[in-house]
Write a protein that holds these residues in place. Sequence first.
Motif, PDB file in Angstrom:
ATOM      1  N   GLY A  44     -17.195  -8.577 -32.283  1.00 47.15           N
ATOM      2  CA  GLY A  44     -16.094  -8.370 -31.353  1.00 47.15           C
ATOM      3  C   GLY A  44     -14.770  -8.032 -31.995  1.00 47.15           C
ATOM      4  O   GLY A  44     -13.877  -7.478 -31.337  1.00 47.15           O
ATOM      5  N   ILE A  45     -14.624  -8.339 -33.290  1.00 46.27           N
ATOM      6  CA  ILE A  45     -13.353  -8.078 -33.968  1.00 46.27           C
ATOM      7  C   ILE A  45     -12.987  -6.594 -34.010  1.00 46.27           C
ATOM      8  O   ILE A  45     -11.821  -6.235 -33.760  1.00 46.27           O
ATOM      9  CB  ILE A  45     -13.345  -8.706 -35.382  1.00 46.27           C
ATOM     10  N   PRO A  46     -13.904  -5.683 -34.336  1.00 48.46           N
ATOM     11  CA  PRO A  46     -13.503  -4.258 -34.339  1.00 48.46           C
ATOM     12  C   PRO A  46     -12.907  -3.817 -33.011  1.00 48.46           C
ATOM     13  O   PRO A  46     -11.909  -3.083 -32.981  1.00 48.46           O
ATOM     14  CB  PRO A  46     -14.820  -3.537 -34.649  1.00 48.46           C
ATOM     15  N   GLY A  47     -13.493  -4.262 -31.913  1.00 43.42           N
ATOM     16  CA  GLY A  47     -12.962  -3.894 -30.606  1.00 43.42           C
ATOM     17  C   GLY A  47     -11.596  -4.502 -30.341  1.00 43.42           C
ATOM     18  O   GLY A  47     -10.718  -3.855 -29.749  1.00 43.42           O
ATOM     19  N   VAL A  48     -11.396  -5.745 -30.775  1.00 43.33           N
ATOM     20  CA  VAL A  48     -10.093  -6.400 -30.608  1.00 43.33           C
ATOM     21  C   VAL A  48      -9.013  -5.647 -31.373  1.00 43.33           C
ATOM     22  O   VAL A  48      -7.924  -5.368 -30.844  1.00 43.33           O
ATOM     23  CB  VAL A  48     -10.156  -7.863 -31.082  1.00 43.33           C
ATOM     24  N   LEU A  49      -9.298  -5.302 -32.622  1.00 43.60           N
ATOM     25  CA  LEU A  49      -8.303  -4.590 -33.435  1.00 43.60           C
ATOM     26  C   LEU A  49      -8.005  -3.205 -32.865  1.00 43.60           C
ATOM     27  O   LEU A  49      -6.849  -2.764 -32.850  1.00 43.60           O
ATOM     28  CB  LEU A  49      -8.790  -4.482 -34.881  1.00 43.60           C
ATOM     29  N   ALA A  50      -9.033  -2.532 -32.382  1.00 41.17           N
ATOM     30  CA  ALA A  50      -8.823  -1.223 -31.769  1.00 41.17           C
ATOM     31  C   ALA A  50      -7.937  -1.349 -30.528  1.00 41.17           C
ATOM     32  O   ALA A  50      -7.072  -0.493 -30.270  1.00 41.17           O
ATOM     33  CB  ALA A  50     -10.169  -0.595 -31.402  1.00 41.17           C
ATOM     34  N   HIS A  51      -8.150  -2.403 -29.763  1.00 41.73           N
ATOM     35  CA  HIS A  51      -7.338  -2.638 -28.567  1.00 41.73           C
ATOM     36  C   HIS A  51      -5.879  -2.881 -28.944  1.00 41.73           C
ATOM     37  O   HIS A  51      -4.967  -2.336 -28.308  1.00 41.73           O
ATOM     38  CB  HIS A  51      -7.899  -3.829 -27.801  1.00 41.73           C
ATOM     39  N   VAL A  71       2.837 -10.938 -25.744  1.00 37.81           N
ATOM     40  CA  VAL A  71       2.533 -11.148 -27.158  1.00 37.81           C
ATOM     41  C   VAL A  71       3.056  -9.968 -27.969  1.00 37.81           C
ATOM     42  O   VAL A  71       2.788  -8.804 -27.645  1.00 37.81           O
ATOM     43  CB  VAL A  71       1.014 -11.309 -27.355  1.00 37.81           C
ATOM     44  N   ASP A  72       3.818 -10.254 -29.029  1.00 35.66           N
ATOM     45  CA  ASP A  72       4.346  -9.170 -29.858  1.00 35.66           C
ATOM     46  C   ASP A  72       3.844  -9.236 -31.300  1.00 35.66           C
ATOM     47  O   ASP A  72       4.297  -8.472 -32.147  1.00 35.66           O
ATOM     48  CB  ASP A  72       5.877  -9.156 -29.829  1.00 35.66           C
ATOM     49  N   LEU A  73       2.908 -10.147 -31.581  1.00 38.24           N
ATOM     50  CA  LEU A  73       2.263 -10.233 -32.888  1.00 38.24           C
ATOM     51  C   LEU A  73       1.025 -11.112 -32.738  1.00 38.24           C
ATOM     52  O   LEU A  73       1.084 -12.150 -32.072  1.00 38.24           O
ATOM     53  CB  LEU A  73       3.210 -10.854 -33.924  1.00 38.24           C
ATOM     54  N   VAL A  74      -0.070 -10.690 -33.354  1.00 32.98           N
ATOM     55  CA  VAL A  74      -1.272 -11.517 -33.381  1.00 32.98           C
ATOM     56  C   VAL A  74      -1.547 -11.888 -34.836  1.00 32.98           C
ATOM     57  O   VAL A  74      -1.679 -11.017 -35.696  1.00 32.98           O
ATOM     58  CB  VAL A  74      -2.489 -10.793 -32.774  1.00 32.98           C
ATOM     59  N   ILE A  75      -1.597 -13.186 -35.106  1.00 37.45           N
ATOM     60  CA  ILE A  75      -1.835 -13.709 -36.453  1.00 37.45           C
ATOM     61  C   ILE A  75      -3.263 -14.247 -36.511  1.00 37.45           C
ATOM     62  O   ILE A  75      -3.589 -15.230 -35.840  1.00 37.45           O
ATOM     63  CB  ILE A  75      -0.837 -14.836 -36.801  1.00 37.45           C
ATOM     64  N   PHE A  76      -4.100 -13.591 -37.291  1.00 32.34           N
ATOM     65  CA  PHE A  76      -5.490 -14.002 -37.424  1.00 32.34           C
ATOM     66  C   PHE A  76      -5.688 -14.874 -38.655  1.00 32.34           C
ATOM     67  O   PHE A  76      -5.161 -14.562 -39.733  1.00 32.34           O
ATOM     68  CB  PHE A  76      -6.403 -12.773 -37.588  1.00 32.34           C
ATOM     69  N   ASP A  77      -6.468 -15.935 -38.523  1.00 38.27           N
ATOM     70  CA  ASP A  77      -7.053 -16.564 -39.695  1.00 38.27           C
ATOM     71  C   ASP A  77      -8.099 -15.591 -40.232  1.00 38.27           C
ATOM     72  O   ASP A  77      -8.497 -14.644 -39.535  1.00 38.27           O
ATOM     73  CB  ASP A  77      -7.686 -17.899 -39.307  1.00 38.27           C
ATOM     74  N   CYS A  78      -8.587 -15.821 -41.438  1.00 44.36           N
ATOM     75  CA  CYS A  78      -9.564 -14.905 -42.024  1.00 44.36           C
ATOM     76  C   CYS A  78     -10.993 -15.418 -41.852  1.00 44.36           C
ATOM     77  O   CYS A  78     -11.765 -14.897 -41.045  1.00 44.36           O
ATOM     78  CB  CYS A  78      -9.255 -14.671 -43.502  1.00 44.36           C
ATOM     79  N   MET A  94     -15.352 -13.407 -29.105  1.00 39.23           N
ATOM     80  CA  MET A  94     -14.173 -12.675 -29.554  1.00 39.23           C
ATOM     81  C   MET A  94     -13.835 -11.510 -28.636  1.00 39.23           C
ATOM     82  O   MET A  94     -12.666 -11.123 -28.513  1.00 39.23           O
ATOM     83  CB  MET A  94     -14.379 -12.189 -30.989  1.00 39.23           C
ATOM     84  N   ALA A  95     -14.834 -10.972 -27.953  1.00 43.60           N
ATOM     85  CA  ALA A  95     -14.584  -9.856 -27.040  1.00 43.60           C
ATOM     86  C   ALA A  95     -13.693 -10.267 -25.872  1.00 43.60           C
ATOM     87  O   ALA A  95     -13.094  -9.414 -25.199  1.00 43.60           O
ATOM     88  CB  ALA A  95     -15.906  -9.296 -26.522  1.00 43.60           C
ATOM     89  N   ASP A  96     -13.577 -11.575 -25.624  1.00 41.18           N
ATOM     90  CA  ASP A  96     -12.729 -12.069 -24.534  1.00 41.18           C
ATOM     91  C   ASP A  96     -11.254 -12.142 -24.913  1.00 41.18           C
ATOM     92  O   ASP A  96     -10.405 -12.359 -24.043  1.00 41.18           O
ATOM     93  CB  ASP A  96     -13.184 -13.471 -24.105  1.00 41.18           C
ATOM     94  N   LEU A  97     -10.955 -11.974 -26.191  1.00 40.55           N
ATOM     95  CA  LEU A  97      -9.584 -12.222 -26.647  1.00 40.55           C
ATOM     96  C   LEU A  97      -8.524 -11.320 -25.997  1.00 40.55           C
ATOM     97  O   LEU A  97      -7.471 -11.830 -25.594  1.00 40.55           O
ATOM     98  CB  LEU A  97      -9.509 -12.109 -28.176  1.00 40.55           C
ATOM     99  N   PRO A  98      -8.739 -10.009 -25.876  1.00 44.57           N
ATOM    100  CA  PRO A  98      -7.691  -9.191 -25.236  1.00 44.57           C
ATOM    101  C   PRO A  98      -7.307  -9.686 -23.848  1.00 44.57           C
ATOM    102  O   PRO A  98      -6.117  -9.726 -23.504  1.00 44.57           O
ATOM    103  CB  PRO A  98      -8.308  -7.796 -25.194  1.00 44.57           C
ATOM    104  N   ALA A  99      -8.287 -10.105 -23.069  1.00 43.44           N
ATOM    105  CA  ALA A  99      -7.978 -10.617 -21.727  1.00 43.44           C
ATOM    106  C   ALA A  99      -7.217 -11.930 -21.819  1.00 43.44           C
ATOM    107  O   ALA A  99      -6.261 -12.169 -21.036  1.00 43.44           O
ATOM    108  CB  ALA A  99      -9.266 -10.797 -20.936  1.00 43.44           C
ATOM    109  N   LEU A 100      -7.587 -12.797 -22.773  1.00 39.00           N
ATOM    110  CA  LEU A 100      -6.876 -14.062 -22.937  1.00 39.00           C
ATOM    111  C   LEU A 100      -5.428 -13.836 -23.363  1.00 39.00           C
ATOM    112  O   LEU A 100      -4.531 -14.598 -22.987  1.00 39.00           O
ATOM    113  CB  LEU A 100      -7.600 -14.933 -23.971  1.00 39.00           C
ATOM    114  N   LEU A 101      -5.208 -12.791 -24.149  1.00 38.42           N
ATOM    115  CA  LEU A 101      -3.856 -12.447 -24.588  1.00 38.42           C
ATOM    116  C   LEU A 101      -3.077 -11.720 -23.496  1.00 38.42           C
ATOM    117  O   LEU A 101      -1.914 -11.369 -23.698  1.00 38.42           O
ATOM    118  CB  LEU A 101      -3.917 -11.558 -25.842  1.00 38.42           C
ATOM    119  N   GLU A 102      -3.743 -11.500 -22.355  1.00 39.82           N
ATOM    120  CA  GLU A 102      -3.136 -10.819 -21.216  1.00 39.82           C
ATOM    121  C   GLU A 102      -2.713  -9.404 -21.578  1.00 39.82           C
ATOM    122  O   GLU A 102      -1.655  -8.928 -21.182  1.00 39.82           O
ATOM    123  CB  GLU A 102      -1.967 -11.638 -20.669  1.00 39.82           C
ATOM    124  N   LEU A 103      -3.614  -8.745 -22.326  1.00 42.56           N
ATOM    125  CA  LEU A 103      -3.362  -7.368 -22.723  1.00 42.56           C
ATOM    126  C   LEU A 103      -4.166  -6.384 -21.871  1.00 42.56           C
ATOM    127  O   LEU A 103      -4.316  -5.246 -22.235  1.00 42.56           O
ATOM    128  CB  LEU A 103      -3.717  -7.179 -24.210  1.00 42.56           C
TER     129      LEU A 103
END
Length: 211
Positions: A88-95, A2-9, A202-211
């Motif tokens: 979970g969003i703050p942790g995702v963005l920090a990651h 993944v080279d860009l993450v596009i979030f809805d608001c 949302m805390a699961d997202l980094p793992a789903l993105l394989e990051l």
Amino acid sequence: MVDLVIFDCDGVLVDSEVVSNQVMVDNLARYGVQMTLKDCMSQFVGTTMMGGMQMARDMGADLPDNWIDEIYAETYAALKGGVPVVRGIPGVLAHLDTRGIPYCVASNGSREKMRITLGQNGLWERFETVMFSAHEFGVGKPEPDLFLAAAQHFGAKSPAVIEDSPSGTLAAQRASMRCFGYAEHDDGARLAAHGAQVFHDMADLPALLEL
């Protein structure tokens, strides 16, 4: 990779959908349409206000021509009362920051609305210069234009979209982008119908993105 993450608001970065849709429920009741909050969210989450206006009229609401201005004013007033960041969003963005992966927001909502919601949670500064709004592009989801513009802006070849609405997941499908459907309030079946990979934390997202 993944080279860009596009979030809805709304409903993805900030937990604003319940507040906004309760305003819609109360407003439409004054124009003869009775809905539960659950039904309203099922019908209206992810739509543009113009699309929502037509939907409400089709349901029998006798809306005035200035209804969009009215509902925006009522919604903004309610949102100013406070909306939390999605857990979970703050942790995702920090990651993502740690990994050096860029991110942006693409929303059917207006920049003014995002200033209210994101500004309450320390997120406005992160997204102010990487914001793609249907109000500025003149076309919204489920058309793919916002996502395609975001990918072009960043020169991304493998973007991932994070959505919570059927219109958003359909837009990602039309843009041929991998989509992760965040389903906090239901089983996510309507998101999966458009090919989204559904998740509930949302805390699961980094793992789903394989990051």
